[in-house]
Design an enzyme around this catalytic site. Structure first.
Site: not given
Ligand code: 13P
Length: 250
Positions: A9-11, A231-232, A170, A164, A210, A93, A95
């Site tokens: 997920n590149w957000k 994510g990251g 993050g 999640e 994470s 999600h 966010e």
């Molecule tokens: P991180 O891997 O950056 O913690 O993000 C997880 C996430 O929200 C994937 O959707």
């Protein structure tokens, strides 16, 4: 057995200049034994789809509108995402829930829209730190799952569920392996209670929050963890590939 899935997920990260990561990813995994997905900003979906043509990489989106079309300035319908090449969409999600006030009913409506457009949904659930500290983790996750699936007498086609924990996203913090296992067992049981054992047995349950090359293998060793939503560490092929490798050998 559920499919094993490594989903990125590149957000709100990345421009077309970053799509060379897709070339690197497909070159590194010409015939993967697990499913690989990248959920991208909507602006990148069409070009990423073109670059991934003929490769074992599914391109996805990170949200869709609940309505099929109409006067919703700035929003994007599921069918438009599919038209751009998306095969998958993340829904609910944390966010989105925080930034846009999405509740479980809206997530359920988006789930319906995604299914109608033929997109494979990745439904996200997860507790806040306050909820975990109050011992309300399973209650919260049960509410999110029930709320999103309330109008589905049969399971949404291709459903993927991602656990999640909000406090792990993050932050570099992750739940203990026992805590991850407890939630994934609970998710499997809840889906079984709703749709029966045979259906529930095939639903991929992803962990997200994470996930890094250093912790992926131990997380994938937890029963009922069928992959990760990353994510990251999905932004760079050099970080994502070791996670894919860990899933492949799990
Ligand atoms: P991180 O891997 O950056 O913690 O993000 C997880 C996430 O929200 C994937 O959707």
């Amino acid at each position: 057995m559920p499919a094993r899935i490594a989903a990125g997920n590149w957000k709100m990260n990345g421009t077309r200049a970053d799509l060379d990561q897709i070339d690197a990813l497909t070159a590194a995994h010409p015939a993967p034994a697990v499913e690989i997905m990248l959920c991208l900003p909507a602006t990148l979906i069409a070009e990423a789809t073109a670059r991934a043509a003929g490769q074992a990489l599914r391109i996805g989106a990170q949200d869709c509108h609940a309505q099929p079309a109409g006067a919703h300035t700035g929003d994007i319908a599921a069918a438009q995402l599919a038209d751009a090449g998306a095969q998958v969409v993340i829904l609910g999600h944390s966010e989105r829930r925080t930034d846009h006030g999405e509740d479980d009913a809206l997530v359920g409506a988006k789930l319906r829209a995604a299914c109608d457009a033929g997109l494979r949904p990745i439904l996200c659930v997860g507790e806040s730190l306050a909820e975990r500290d109050a011992g309300k983790t399973l209650e919260r996750i049960g509410t999110q799952l029930d709320g999103a699936l309330a109008d589905f007498d049969t399971m949404p086609a291709g459903l993927v569920v991602a656990y999640e924990p909000v406090w792990a996203i993050g932050t570099g913090r992750t739940p203990s392996l026992d805590q991850i296992g407890e939630v994934h067992d609970f998710l499997r049981k809840q889906i079984k209670a709703r749709y029966g054992g045979a259906t529930a047995a095939d639903v991929p349950l992803l962990y997200g929050g994470s996930v890094k090359p250093a912790n992926a293998a131990e997380i994938f060793g937890v029963p009922n963890v069928d992959g990760a939503l990353v994510g990251g560490a999905s932004l760079k092929e050099s970080d994502f590939s070791p996670i894919i490798a860990a899933l492949t050998s799990s």
